[in-house]
Scaffold this motif. Structure first.
Motif, short mmCIF file in Angstrom:
data_model
loop_
_atom_site.label_atom_id
_atom_site.label_comp_id
_atom_site.label_asym_id
_atom_site.label_seq_id
_atom_site.Cartn_x
_atom_site.Cartn_y
_atom_site.Cartn_z
N ASP A 42 -130.97 -26.12 70.16
CA ASP A 42 -132.21 -26.30 69.13
C ASP A 42 -132.69 -27.40 68.91
OD1 ASP A 42 -132.30 -23.24 70.15
OD2 ASP A 42 -131.88 -22.59 68.02
N TRP A 43 -131.82 -28.28 68.29
CA TRP A 43 -132.13 -29.42 67.64
C TRP A 43 -132.64 -30.58 68.76
CZ3 TRP A 43 -131.45 -34.60 67.80
CH2 TRP A 43 -131.74 -35.46 66.81
N LEU A 44 -132.02 -30.45 69.88
CA LEU A 44 -132.43 -31.38 70.85
C LEU A 44 -133.76 -31.15 71.06
CD1 LEU A 44 -129.07 -31.64 72.89
CD2 LEU A 44 -130.23 -33.38 71.64
N THR A 45 -133.99 -29.62 71.54
CA THR A 45 -135.45 -29.35 72.01
C THR A 45 -136.51 -29.65 71.08
OG1 THR A 45 -134.17 -27.42 73.32
CG2 THR A 45 -136.66 -27.22 72.96
N ASP A 46 -136.20 -29.22 69.80
CA ASP A 46 -137.04 -29.38 68.88
C ASP A 46 -137.74 -30.84 68.58
OD1 ASP A 46 -137.13 -26.68 68.41
OD2 ASP A 46 -136.16 -26.67 66.47
N ASN A 47 -136.54 -31.80 68.61
CA ASN A 47 -136.76 -33.17 68.07
C ASN A 47 -136.85 -33.95 69.45
OD1 ASN A 47 -136.01 -33.39 65.12
ND2 ASN A 47 -134.68 -31.65 65.95
N LEU A 48 -136.27 -33.75 70.61
CA LEU A 48 -136.37 -34.65 71.71
C LEU A 48 -137.24 -33.97 72.96
CD1 LEU A 48 -132.74 -36.23 71.57
CD2 LEU A 48 -134.96 -36.91 70.65
N GLY A 49 -137.25 -32.55 72.86
CA GLY A 49 -137.99 -32.02 73.84
C GLY A 49 -139.23 -31.30 73.55
N GLY A 51 -140.43 -29.24 71.71
CA GLY A 51 -140.78 -29.00 70.00
C GLY A 51 -140.41 -27.48 69.76
N PHE A 52 -140.60 -27.30 68.42
CA PHE A 52 -140.40 -25.90 67.80
C PHE A 52 -140.96 -24.62 68.41
CE2 PHE A 52 -141.19 -22.67 64.66
CZ PHE A 52 -139.96 -21.93 64.55
N ASP A 53 -142.29 -24.94 68.66
CA ASP A 53 -143.30 -23.86 68.80
C ASP A 53 -143.01 -23.23 70.19
OD1 ASP A 53 -144.39 -23.91 66.54
OD2 ASP A 53 -146.41 -25.20 67.00
N LYS A 54 -142.91 -24.32 71.23
CA LYS A 54 -142.84 -23.30 72.59
C LYS A 54 -141.18 -23.13 72.77
CE LYS A 54 -143.43 -24.69 77.44
NZ LYS A 54 -144.31 -25.45 78.30
N ARG A 55 -140.26 -23.83 71.86
CA ARG A 55 -138.94 -23.28 72.03
C ARG A 55 -138.97 -21.79 71.57
NH1 ARG A 55 -135.16 -22.30 68.47
NH2 ARG A 55 -135.87 -23.72 66.78
N ARG A 56 -139.74 -21.64 70.25
CA ARG A 56 -139.51 -20.30 69.71
C ARG A 56 -140.31 -19.27 70.66
NH1 ARG A 56 -136.43 -17.04 67.59
NH2 ARG A 56 -137.54 -15.49 65.90
N ALA A 57 -141.25 -19.79 71.38
CA ALA A 57 -141.99 -18.73 72.12
C ALA A 57 -140.95 -18.26 73.38
CB ALA A 57 -143.34 -19.42 72.86
N LEU A 58 -140.27 -19.04 73.65
CA LEU A 58 -139.47 -18.71 74.69
C LEU A 58 -138.27 -18.21 74.26
CD1 LEU A 58 -138.79 -22.16 76.75
CD2 LEU A 58 -139.89 -19.78 77.44
N ASN A 59 -137.84 -18.35 72.98
CA ASN A 59 -136.74 -17.27 72.39
C ASN A 59 -137.19 -15.83 72.31
OD1 ASN A 59 -135.86 -19.75 69.77
ND2 ASN A 59 -135.02 -19.38 71.81
N LEU A 60 -138.59 -15.79 71.93
CA LEU A 60 -139.07 -14.39 71.87
C LEU A 60 -139.20 -13.75 73.03
CD1 LEU A 60 -141.92 -15.15 69.06
CD2 LEU A 60 -139.70 -13.77 68.56
N ARG A 74 -132.66 -23.48 80.44
CA ARG A 74 -132.90 -24.40 81.54
C ARG A 74 -134.48 -25.03 81.08
NH1 ARG A 74 -130.35 -25.10 86.19
NH2 ARG A 74 -129.51 -23.10 86.25
N GLN A 75 -135.26 -24.29 80.94
CA GLN A 75 -136.59 -24.92 80.48
C GLN A 75 -136.64 -25.67 79.23
OE1 GLN A 75 -140.34 -22.88 80.80
NE2 GLN A 75 -139.60 -21.16 81.86
N MET A 76 -135.94 -25.17 78.31
CA MET A 76 -135.51 -26.01 76.90
C MET A 76 -134.98 -27.42 77.17
SD MET A 76 -134.46 -23.07 74.34
CE MET A 76 -135.43 -21.43 74.40
N LEU A 77 -133.95 -27.46 77.88
CA LEU A 77 -133.20 -28.65 78.14
C LEU A 77 -133.88 -29.78 79.15
CD1 LEU A 77 -129.49 -27.29 78.35
CD2 LEU A 77 -130.72 -28.38 76.56
N GLY A 78 -134.82 -29.04 80.14
CA GLY A 78 -135.54 -29.66 81.01
C GLY A 78 -136.77 -30.65 80.37
#
Length: 266
Positions: A42-49, A51-60, A74-78
């Protein structure tokens, strides 16, 4: 398929470490958010990918069953367009261990109790953080059952990279139950302890004798909430000092798992 028959095990493209087939006690634990103070991916995605909003949307979407964890992860890390070694160094700077973990791991070593990390993350990142934060020369000897990484740049230096899922055909990417089920087939039936924090840990945690559910400082715990809803016996903990206390009661104090669970309100 008959209801009492186990589903077929997913094919693993990565090897497993040998099981500890003579140990009377075995500890298995999730990594991100359980041993660590925050989820490294999550830290990598939020800070280097992205970001939080899109990550959280995928979580949901995962929670709502619209997307598998494997595909969302895979989308987050990509979305992270930085060399792998740079990402690993950033994690080493920003990820810390649970304040009671070193004491717990040291005690496990003193008792010759195997300690195994079972993670949906990537083994090189886990090793990198451990080598920075866990004292002692034997960090490399900790069993880690996780996913891996493939360097996709022509020089194979990690300028570009992708996750290699342990179980690519599973919607989890890594079905953690496959790390714990072999212990259930042993003749002497060791006592299994499992520590986790999320619903994704349930595939392994439901096979443990004593389950520990990590609770964040704000009181949040997906795993604890799930256990309470499904009436799954567990011990809530905020740091590994509590895990050490309760595991000691079983290993050294002679208490049964059932007694510990009853005293914890189960």
């Amino acid at each position: 398929m008959p209801s009492n028959q186990e589903p077929e095990a997913p094919h693993s493209v990565l090897p497993y470490p040998p099981i500890h087939d003579t140990a009377p006690f075995v500890v298995l634990s999730d990594w991100d958010g359980t041993i660590t103070d925050k989820d490294s991916n999550d830290w990598l995605t939020d800070n280097l990918g992205f970001g939080f909003d899109k990550r959280r949307a995928l979580n949901l979407e995962c929670l709502e069953g619209k997307m598998s964890f494997r595909d969302s992860f895979r989308q987050m890390l990509g979305s992270i367009h930085h060399p792998f070694d740079y990402c690993k160094e950033e994690l080493k700077k920003n990820i810390k261990l649970d304040p009671g973990f070193v004491n717990f791991h040291t005690w496990c070593k003193s008792q010759n109790i195997p300690f195994i990390i079972v993670s949906s993350g990537m083994a090189p990142n886990i090793r990198g953080v451990l080598s920075t934060l866990l004292p002692g020369p034997d960090t490399e000897n900790i069993d880690i059952i996780a996913n891996e990484v493939n360097f996709t740049d022509p020089g194979k230096k990690g300028d570009t990279w992708e996750i290699v899922y342990r179980h690519p055909e599973s919607g989890f990417g890594h079905d953690k139950s496959q790390a714990i089920l072999p212990y259930r087939d042993l003749e002497h039936k060791p006592t299994l302890f499992f520590c986790g924090d999320g619903v994704s840990d349930l595939s392994a945690a439901k096979h443990a004798d004593l389950l520990f559910a990590k609770v964040l400082p704000n009181g949040h715990s997906d795993l604890k909430t799930f256990c309470e809803r499904e009436k799954i016996p567990h011990v809530a903990f905020t740091d590994f000092n509590k895990v050490l206390e309760k595991v000691k009661e079983v290993v050294e104090g002679g208490k049964s798992v059932q007694q510990v669970l009853k005293e914890e309100g189960n």
